[in-house]
Design a protein around this motif. Structure first.
Motif, short mmCIF file in Angstrom:
data_model
loop_
_atom_site.label_atom_id
_atom_site.label_comp_id
_atom_site.label_asym_id
_atom_site.label_seq_id
_atom_site.Cartn_x
_atom_site.Cartn_y
_atom_site.Cartn_z
N LYS A 2 67.06 9.57 105.71
CA LYS A 2 66.98 8.34 105.88
C LYS A 2 67.46 7.75 104.45
CE LYS A 2 63.60 7.29 109.32
NZ LYS A 2 62.21 7.17 109.45
N PHE A 3 67.98 6.55 104.42
CA PHE A 3 68.15 5.72 103.21
C PHE A 3 67.58 4.29 103.17
CE2 PHE A 3 71.87 8.76 103.29
CZ PHE A 3 71.76 9.25 102.00
N LYS A 4 67.07 3.69 101.93
CA LYS A 4 66.82 2.59 101.88
C LYS A 4 67.38 2.03 100.33
CE LYS A 4 62.12 2.63 99.90
NZ LYS A 4 60.79 2.87 100.17
N LEU A 5 67.37 0.83 100.27
CA LEU A 5 67.95 0.07 99.23
C LEU A 5 67.18 -1.08 98.87
CD1 LEU A 5 70.77 0.52 97.52
CD2 LEU A 5 71.72 -1.41 98.94
N GLU A 6 66.95 -0.98 97.39
CA GLU A 6 65.91 -2.18 96.96
C GLU A 6 66.85 -3.21 96.06
OE1 GLU A 6 62.57 -0.99 94.58
OE2 GLU A 6 61.74 -0.10 96.24
N SER A 7 66.21 -4.18 95.83
CA SER A 7 66.96 -5.43 95.62
C SER A 7 68.07 -5.10 94.46
CB SER A 7 66.29 -6.77 95.25
OG SER A 7 65.43 -6.29 94.15
N ASP A 8 67.54 -4.44 93.49
CA ASP A 8 68.56 -4.03 92.54
C ASP A 8 69.60 -2.81 92.70
OD1 ASP A 8 66.78 -2.00 92.69
OD2 ASP A 8 66.58 -1.58 90.43
N LYS B 76 73.64 2.07 87.87
CA LYS B 76 75.07 1.67 87.50
C LYS B 76 75.91 1.78 88.56
CE LYS B 76 74.60 3.39 82.55
NZ LYS B 76 75.16 4.45 81.92
N GLY B 77 77.16 0.82 88.33
CA GLY B 77 78.23 0.70 89.47
C GLY B 77 79.48 0.63 88.51
N ARG B 78 80.57 0.72 89.18
CA ARG B 78 81.84 0.82 88.70
C ARG B 78 81.99 -0.27 87.74
NH1 ARG B 78 84.59 1.56 86.07
NH2 ARG B 78 86.50 2.09 85.74
N SER B 79 81.85 -1.60 88.13
CA SER B 79 82.17 -2.72 87.51
C SER B 79 81.05 -3.39 86.96
CB SER B 79 83.14 -3.67 88.10
OG SER B 79 84.21 -2.94 88.78
N PHE B 80 79.79 -3.30 87.87
CA PHE B 80 78.53 -4.10 87.64
C PHE B 80 77.45 -2.89 87.60
CE2 PHE B 80 81.15 -7.00 90.35
CZ PHE B 80 81.44 -8.03 89.36
N SER B 81 76.50 -3.26 86.64
CA SER B 81 75.29 -2.53 86.50
C SER B 81 74.32 -3.28 86.42
CB SER B 81 75.36 -1.42 85.51
OG SER B 81 76.76 -0.87 85.73
N ASN B 82 72.84 -2.92 86.56
CA ASN B 82 71.79 -3.80 86.19
C ASN B 82 70.80 -3.05 85.64
OD1 ASN B 82 69.93 -2.84 88.01
ND2 ASN B 82 71.38 -3.36 89.79
N ILE B 83 69.61 -3.93 84.83
CA ILE B 83 68.48 -3.25 84.30
C ILE B 83 67.40 -3.97 85.07
CG2 ILE B 83 66.91 -3.01 82.53
CD1 ILE B 83 69.54 -2.01 80.88
N SER B 84 66.48 -3.47 85.44
CA SER B 84 65.31 -3.97 86.09
C SER B 84 63.99 -3.84 85.32
CB SER B 84 64.91 -3.67 87.71
OG SER B 84 66.23 -4.03 88.34
N ILE B 85 63.40 -4.68 85.14
CA ILE B 85 61.94 -4.66 84.61
C ILE B 85 61.02 -4.67 85.86
CG2 ILE B 85 60.12 -5.75 83.29
CD1 ILE B 85 62.35 -7.09 81.72
N LEU B 86 60.11 -3.51 85.72
CA LEU B 86 59.20 -3.18 86.65
C LEU B 86 57.72 -3.45 86.08
CD1 LEU B 86 61.86 -1.13 87.09
CD2 LEU B 86 60.37 -0.43 89.03
N LYS B 87 56.90 -3.95 86.90
CA LYS B 87 55.53 -3.92 86.56
C LYS B 87 54.92 -3.52 87.93
CE LYS B 87 54.77 -6.92 82.90
NZ LYS B 87 54.10 -8.00 82.29
N ASN B 88 53.80 -2.49 87.68
CA ASN B 88 53.23 -1.71 88.68
C ASN B 88 54.37 -1.18 89.86
OD1 ASN B 88 50.82 -2.34 87.48
ND2 ASN B 88 50.72 -4.40 88.61
N GLU B 89 55.31 -0.63 89.17
CA GLU B 89 56.38 -0.08 90.11
C GLU B 89 57.14 -1.25 90.88
OE1 GLU B 89 55.30 3.40 91.91
OE2 GLU B 89 54.69 4.44 89.67
N LYS B 90 56.94 -2.19 90.85
CA LYS B 90 57.47 -3.43 91.54
C LYS B 90 58.44 -4.19 90.62
CE LYS B 90 55.13 -3.31 95.37
NZ LYS B 90 56.15 -2.87 96.45
N VAL B 91 59.84 -4.29 91.17
CA VAL B 91 60.80 -5.00 90.62
C VAL B 91 60.45 -6.46 90.25
CG1 VAL B 91 63.30 -5.88 90.40
CG2 VAL B 91 62.49 -3.44 91.08
#
Lengths: 145, 745
Positions: A2-8, B76-91
């Motif tokens: 199974k796969f799931k995707l988060e908002s990022d 990471k993506g081919r053209s766009f990437s992102n960095i997320s800040i997480l607190k208590n494992e939540k974005v």
């Protein structure tokens, strides 16, 4: 599986109800981007090889498609406003599917032609700009290619 | 210059807006720009890091996130990437960015993950360099102003005023003298032939005047050739001298630059600046400057002469000239692009050759000859097609251009004819001689127009070469220099005091190294790849300056010791030693030219190199080839050890000196090294722990820190990183040993 995707767009994979962060990479991104995908764990070890996405169920397929759209997104050139030469650089101002963009290639760099007939310009920062067709008749781009 | 880059190329602000600085009220140590949202639409969201928090700045508002319990993750993506800040494992926040911002976001990730707030460069400098580096690598870090560059280039002519004067005199003389034959030809018609045919001059008088003019013509041509000779000789030599001076200045300056420069510039690019670019400058100075000057003088003189001979006909010839020059310029630009395409197709063709010919064995073994023939044929056809286009273009252009020039000439004939045939007393009458002079002058018109048309291209080529050369000449060594330089003979004591080092000013490769090495002590450095071992040795050699802290040699900061004097007392033996093209003898005495033959042989005996050298037909005079390629890896290594011994260094650095050779060679090299270390301070980086058996102390380096130190037995008792490495190598040995046994069985 199974796969799931988060908002990022972080992809998670589960087998036997344990979720883990993974990467899904196409084995042939330029030759055949629709088949053979490797599911890699955090240590970049392959945990699954997917021969075709059609093997996935509908909800997983939806998730994976969204992930792959993000991962493999390339700028497509829809029009050219300007091409200029500077010392060591060729400067482009173009129209893409996400708006107008400016990018630069090395003066001696050349677009790569894929087997499907697309031309790929790699800019100096690592972005790829694709020309799918020459039908839009941009004389500069035509002359350049 | 930076503003231009940001505005035109990067299309983003060159620093964080002042309003956010004011609102944040804390010192910003790092910032970057999130330039996209999750829908890939362009936005402007600034992320600023202070000593305690991360600020997200967008649409004139701020969001503050405390460092506490924060973690980060990256997608990471081919053209766009992102960095997320997480607190208590939540974005809690995700920052999207394009490839342009990737360097800065990887630095942001490092800062947030490591909580590294000890950043040596200013936030603005990091931001700007993070974005500009790829551009500057392709261009240069100096001002882009063609006029200034050309002016500076012409400054190289100053020492050669005499050659320039005579070269210029030759050019001017040849040009002016070239105008005479046409004038004299007109004179022959008007003053001899016409009066004789009209019965107004005797044949003898005509003949003597004719001979005088012919003599003058002969003298004119001789003088002209003399002036041309003077110009070519003086200017080509002048061009050589300027190119020589540029090459000399460039190479001298390169010798002074730090390793940082060589790390950031490709070898091929530096070589092409010293060779091809200076060659282009020679071309420009020797011929370009003077050809263009001559063309301008010729064109101006011709226009003046034509107009003074006859105003109406002169204007017919001169007025369309700017149009012709522009047409030639445009054609030149078009041809440039076409040649670029040709060059590309040609490169494709040669790529097939360089692919297929070295790989011929594979081609044949897979029976793929016809496939390669087809591949080559396709590229060959494509190249020829491009060349056809080039030929089609120039073969069309020049006839059309000359047709236009001829149309001008026809116009001159058209307007001149009635005036030739009217009564000689008429105000518009033109003599046959004047008209002949005019015709001859007209024929001289095309060449200078062509040269001036090409001028822009020539100037562009020369200024871009000059620009690339001046970029290096303007690069300043980045190492701090002290006013007073100590020329100190070393005893070999090395002390690192709280040394922090970073290549990019953000990621610390060494994180607070404290280390004291006594004279004569042998230190082993072990640890995983990228842990900072080699960086420690580079800092001792002062290839780079520490970011903070200090390094002392015998109690004196290395910044106060003359770097050259110091480096001569430090010997380095690398994993893959570099030998210069030349003989073994030249290479061994590279650092000590005064060494006697006896000392050289003695050094080679210590290095276990003497025997294999004597095995060559030319012994010590054997040429080793480029990079020493005619020698095996182990032989090169032993020559480099002999070279180090001959320099009698007080400090020795072995950087994986035996890791790339077989066991037997390793034994010979190790034996040589054992003899070499006596009485010297030694720092040995080793992959195989067994090679450090003689070390007084072994330091385990991990992620830029010394995590363990002590003797082999001390470290084994600690059951830490060193023991893990040792166990791993023992297991590897056992596996190898086991497999050998199986093979034997």
């Amino acid at each position: 599986m199974k796969f799931k995707l988060e908002s990022d767009k972080k992809l998670f994979y589960s087998k036997d109800n344990e979720w883990q962060e993974v990467e899904l990479k196409s084995c042939f991104p330029l030759t055949d981007k629709n088949s053979f995908f490797s599911v890699l764990d955090k240590e970049a070890k392959e945990i699954e090889l997917i021969e075709s996405l059609s093997h996935l169920n509908v909800s997983d397929r939806f998730v994976v498609d969204e992930y792959l759209n993000f991962r493999g997104f390339n700028f497509e050139i829809l029009g050219v406003y300007k091409i200029e030469e500077d010392f060591g650089l060729r400067h482009f101002e173009v129209k893409t599917q996400v708006g107008d963009k400016a990018f630069q290639t090395a003066l001696d760099a050349w677009p790569m032609k894929t087997k499907s007939g697309e031309y790929i310009f790699s800019d100096i920062h690592g972005d790829q700009f694709i020309v799918n067709t020459l039908d839009f008749g941009e004389k500069y781009m035509k002359a350049l290619i | 210059m930076k503003t231009k880059y940001f505005k035109k190329y990067l299309v983003q602000k060159d620093k964080i807006p002042e309003e956010y600085r004011e609102k944040i009220k804390e010192e910003i140590i790092f910032y970057c720009l999130s330039d996209y949202d999750s829908e890939f639409q362009a936005i402007e969201k600034w992320i600023a890091v202070t000593s305690s928090s991360v600020f997200i700045c967008e649409n004139s508002s701020l969001v503050k996130i405390e460092f506490d319990e924060m973690s980060v993750r990256e997608v990471k993506g081919r053209s766009f990437s992102n960095i997320s800040i997480l607190k208590n494992e939540k974005v809690v926040h995700t920052f999207w960015y394009g490839q342009k911002q990737a360097t800065l976001f990887s630095q942001l990730k490092y800062i947030l993950e490591e909580k590294n707030l000890d950043i040596s460069k200013s936030a603005e400098e990091i931001y700007q360099m993070g974005l500009l580096k790829p551009l500057l690598k392709k261009q240069a870090s100096v001002e882009v102003d063609k006029n200034k560059v050309v002016k500076r280039l012409l400054g190289y002519l100053k020492p050669y005023r005499k050659e320039l004067f005579f070269g210029g005199l030759g050019a001017l003389g040849a040009t002016l003298v070239s105008l005479l034959p046409a004038y004299l030809s007109g004179k022959v018609v008007d003053d001899i032939i016409k009066p004789f045919q009209d019965g107004k001059m005797k044949a003898e008088d005509g003949m003597s005047l004719g001979l005088l003019i012919i003599g003058t013509l002969a003298f004119t041509y001789a003088i002209r050739e003399f002036f041309i000779w003077l110009r070519l000789k003086k200017m080509s030599i002048l061009g050589e001298k300027v190119a020589r001076d540029l090459r000399r200045d460039l190479f001298n300056h390169i010798q002074k630059l730090d390793m940082d420069f060589f790390a950031n510039n490709q070898t091929g690019s530096i070589i092409s600046r010293v060779s091809s670019d200076t060659d282009r400058i020679w071309d420009f100075v020797a011929f370009g400057v003077i050809e263009v000057s001559i063309a301008l003088i010729t064109l101006f003189s011709l226009s003046t002469v034509l107009i003074s001979l006859d105003l109406q006909l002169g204007l017919i010839m001169t007025l369309p000239t700017p149009l012709l020059i522009y047409a030639i310029y445009r054609h030149g630009e078009k041809m440039k692009l076409m040649f670029l395409k040709c060059w590309r197709k040609w490169a494709d063709l040669t790529a097939v050759l360089s692919d297929a010919i070295p790989g011929m064995q594979v081609v044949k073994s897979f029976n793929q000859e016809s496939r390669e023939v087809k591949r080559f044929g396709e590229k060959n056809e494509a190249a020829v097609e491009e060349f056809y286009s080039v030929h089609e273009s120039w073969t069309k252009f020049w006839p059309v251009l000359f047709l236009f020039v001829q149309a001008m000439m026809i116009s001159v004939w058209f307007f001149a004819m009635p005036r030739l045939l009217i009564d000689s007393s008429s105000a518009t009458f033109i003599t046959a001689g004047t008209f002949i002079s005019f015709l001859l002058y007209m024929n001289m018109f095309a060449q200078p127009i062509e040269i001036i048309g090409q001028m822009a291209r020539m100037l562009n080529r020369a200024s871009s070469s000059a620009y690339r050369i001046f970029e290096i000449l303007d690069t300043k060594p980045s190492l701090e220099t002290s006013e007073v330089k100590v020329e100190k003979t070393l005893q070999g004591e090395i002390e690192f005091k709280d040394v922090i080092f970073s290549y990019d000013g953000v990621r610390n490769v060494l994180k607070g190294i404290n280390l004291n090495i006594k004279p004569g002590e042998m230190i082993g450095l072990v640890g995983p790849s990228g842990s900072g071992k080699s960086t420690i040795t580079k800092l001792i050699n002062r290839f780079y300056d520490v970011t903070s802290g200090s390094i002392d040699l015998d109690g004196v900061s290395i910044k106060e010791i003359d770097a050259g004097f110091m480096r001569r007392q430090i010997g380095i033996v690398h994993q893959d030693p570099y030998l210069f093209h030349g003989s073994i003898l030249d290479n061994i005495r590279y650092g000590n030219e005064d060494a006697t033959f006896f000392e050289i042989i003695k050094a080679c005996k210590i290095a276990n190199a003497h025997e294999f050298i004597m095995g060559f037909a030319n012994s010590y005079d054997t040429i080793v080839g480029e990079r020493g390629q005619t020698l095996s890896g182990g032989e090169r290594q032993r020559v480099s050890i002999a070279r180090a011994i001959l320099n009698n260094p007080k400090i020795l650095i072995f950087d994986e000196a035996t890791s790339a050779v077989d066991t037997e060679t390793e034994r010979k090299i190790q034996d040589a090294l054992d003899k070499l270390i006596e009485g010297r301070t030694v720092i040995a980086i080793a992959h195989r722990l067994s090679t450090l058996r003689k070390a007084n102390r072994i330091l385990v380096v991990k992620k830029g820190q010394i995590v363990e130190q002590g003797s082999h037995s001390d470290l084994m008792q600690m059951s830490g990183e060193y023991k893990k490495l040792q166990d791993m190598q023992t297991q590897m040995h056992e596996i190898m040993h086991g497999s050998q046994t199986k093979e034997e069985v």
